[in-house]
Scaffold this motif. Structure first.
Motif, PDB file in Angstrom:
ATOM      1  N   PRO A  57      -2.259  12.247   0.601  1.00 40.61           N
ATOM      2  CA  PRO A  57      -1.640  11.197   1.434  1.00 40.61           C
ATOM      3  C   PRO A  57      -2.626  10.118   1.870  1.00 40.61           C
ATOM      4  N   ASP A  58      -3.887  10.504   2.125  1.00 42.81           N
ATOM      5  CA  ASP A  58      -4.880   9.508   2.528  1.00 42.81           C
ATOM      6  C   ASP A  58      -5.180   8.530   1.396  1.00 42.81           C
ATOM      7  N   VAL A  60      -3.139   7.689  -1.048  1.00 37.57           N
ATOM      8  CA  VAL A  60      -1.972   6.819  -1.212  1.00 37.57           C
ATOM      9  C   VAL A  60      -1.948   5.768  -0.116  1.00 37.57           C
ATOM     10  N   ASP A  61      -2.303   6.155   1.099  1.00 39.29           N
ATOM     11  CA  ASP A  61      -2.321   5.205   2.210  1.00 39.29           C
ATOM     12  C   ASP A  61      -3.322   4.076   1.960  1.00 39.29           C
ATOM     13  N   LEU A  64      -1.797   1.732  -0.627  1.00 38.31           N
ATOM     14  CA  LEU A  64      -0.713   0.918  -0.061  1.00 38.31           C
ATOM     15  C   LEU A  64      -1.265  -0.209   0.801  1.00 38.31           C
ATOM     16  N   THR A  65      -2.354   0.061   1.496  1.00 35.22           N
ATOM     17  CA  THR A  65      -2.998  -0.982   2.292  1.00 35.22           C
ATOM     18  C   THR A  65      -3.598  -2.051   1.390  1.00 35.22           C
ATOM     19  N   ASP A  71       6.455  -2.473   5.333  1.00 40.19           N
ATOM     20  CA  ASP A  71       6.774  -1.255   6.093  1.00 40.19           C
ATOM     21  C   ASP A  71       7.777  -0.377   5.355  1.00 40.19           C
ATOM     22  N   ARG A  74       6.057   1.313   2.434  1.00 39.54           N
ATOM     23  CA  ARG A  74       5.123   2.323   2.920  1.00 39.54           C
ATOM     24  C   ARG A  74       5.870   3.583   3.368  1.00 39.54           C
ATOM     25  N   ALA A  75       6.964   3.404   4.099  1.00 37.13           N
ATOM     26  CA  ALA A  75       7.724   4.561   4.587  1.00 37.13           C
ATOM     27  C   ALA A  75       8.300   5.365   3.417  1.00 37.13           C
ATOM     28  N   THR A  78       5.392   7.034   1.372  1.00 33.03           N
ATOM     29  CA  THR A  78       4.764   8.105   2.148  1.00 33.03           C
ATOM     30  C   THR A  78       5.633   9.361   2.106  1.00 33.03           C
ATOM     31  N   THR A  81       5.310  10.893  -1.277  1.00 32.64           N
ATOM     32  CA  THR A  81       4.005  11.545  -1.411  1.00 32.64           C
ATOM     33  C   THR A  81       4.037  12.958  -0.846  1.00 32.64           C
ATOM     34  N   HIS A  82       4.655  13.130   0.313  1.00 36.54           N
ATOM     35  CA  HIS A  82       4.741  14.466   0.911  1.00 36.54           C
ATOM     36  C   HIS A  82       5.612  15.395   0.055  1.00 36.54           C
TER      37      HIS A  82
END
Length: 325
Positions: A57-58, A60-61, A64-65, A71, A74-75, A78, A81-82
């Motif tokens: 997840p980190d 992917v974050d 995305l940044t 938003d 990203r939602a 995310t 991803t989980h």
């Protein structure tokens, strides 16, 4: 019951497609992304975009940044991803599962439609425990003779296959169409009692509103004398953004693909197979009569289900065979 959402492998593929799309939208090459983020290996990004690794997840974050995802994007990504990383949680939906059955269970979960063809076997979703046991044991004998024994317990494999089958009877079950060759239901498939049980089971499944078995008689040509080279399955998912997937069953090696050109060819082949196969009602009649013949008690089913004869066929201008319904 299996979950009504795609399994982790499909989620990884979806995530990879979206990450690649966002990267290209940002005008970045893979090398530029690696350089800006400071990852040690370019293969890390490649594995993520091709759905070949469990996503962190980190990581992917960070992507995305870099891609300036909004938003909503990203939602959504995310959450995907989980789901893509939660293999253990997904497997809790199954009473028992093995490595061999997992890949197919993941494809089947979240499906809206499954189209399947097999020239020599009853597909796993339709197999009785007895039929499955004979298939698994015979394959294990081949592996043993080749010096590569299968480590899975056969009874565990049988239960895992049965665990997959609840897919067809859940409240949001996918539409399932299967074309079986007549040879797949011949006496080479197993002892009479095993084949009888399998035929009875197919008759019961044929009565489900979402299950459509179609029998292809051994002497019926397909298309312009086309011969399908292998068993295959096509999966379409509830979420239209999840890529349709083709699985080619090769006996000892299975191949899966989301390539559109390859998929479209197999879709054409499946249409040809359906056009040449018996209708659903004639297939049920054939199954009932075959069950009667096997038990030595011929069943007169034409009054209830119609004649179990091959449908009349005609050729269109293209040369394709089509069936009069």
């Amino acid at each position: 019951m299996p979950p009504a959402v795609p399994g982790p492998i499909l989620r990884r593929r979806r995530l990879g497609i979206e990450l690649r799309r966002l990267r290209e939208q940002a005008g970045l090459t893979g090398d530029q992304v690696i350089e800006r983020i400071g990852w040690a290996s370019a293969s890390k990004l490649s594995r993520l975009e091709n759905g070949r690794s469990r996503p962190d997840p980190d990581d992917v974050d960070v992507l995305l940044t870099l891609y300036d995802a909004d938003d909503e994007q990203r939602a959504e990504l995310t959450a995907i991803t989980h789901e893509a990383g939660d293999m253990r949680g997904w497997l809790r939906n199954f009473p028992v599962m093995t490595q061999q059955q997992r890949a197919f269970a993941e494809l089947e979960a979240g499906c809206a439609e499954i189209s399947e063809y097999n020239p020599v076997l009853v597909p796993g979703l339709l197999q009785t425990p007895g039929y499955a046991r004979h298939r698994i044991l015979s394959a294990a004998q081949v592996a043993a003779e080749a010096g590569d024994p299968d480590g899975e317990d056969p009874e565990t494999e049988v239960r895992a296959r049965q665990s997959r089958q609840s897919l067809l009877t859940r409240s949001d079950a996918p539409r399932y169409t299967v074309v079986l060759e007549e040879a797949a239901l011949g006496r080479r498939a197993g002892p009479p009692e095993v084949l009888h049980e399998q035929l009875v089971h197919l008759c019961e499944l044929a009565l489900l509103p979402n299950v459509t078995p179609r029998l292809l008689l051994r002497d019926t040509p397909v298309g312009d004398w086309y011969l399908p080279p292998t068993a295959f399955s096509v999966y379409r998912f509830v979420d239209p953004l999840d890529p349709e997937t083709l699985a080619i069953e090769g006996g000892f090696t299975d191949v899966m693909s989301t390539d559109l050109n390859t998929l479209n060819r197999y879709k054409v082949v499946f249409e040809w197979l359906c056009s040449s196969a018996l209708s659903a009602s004639d297939t049920l009649s054939w199954l009932i009569e075959a069950t009667g013949r096997l038990t030595g008690t011929a069943v007169e089913s034409t009054a209830a289900y119609g004649p179990a004869t091959a449908p009349t066929q005609r050729r269109q201008g293209s040369g394709r065979l089509t069936t009069e319904r």
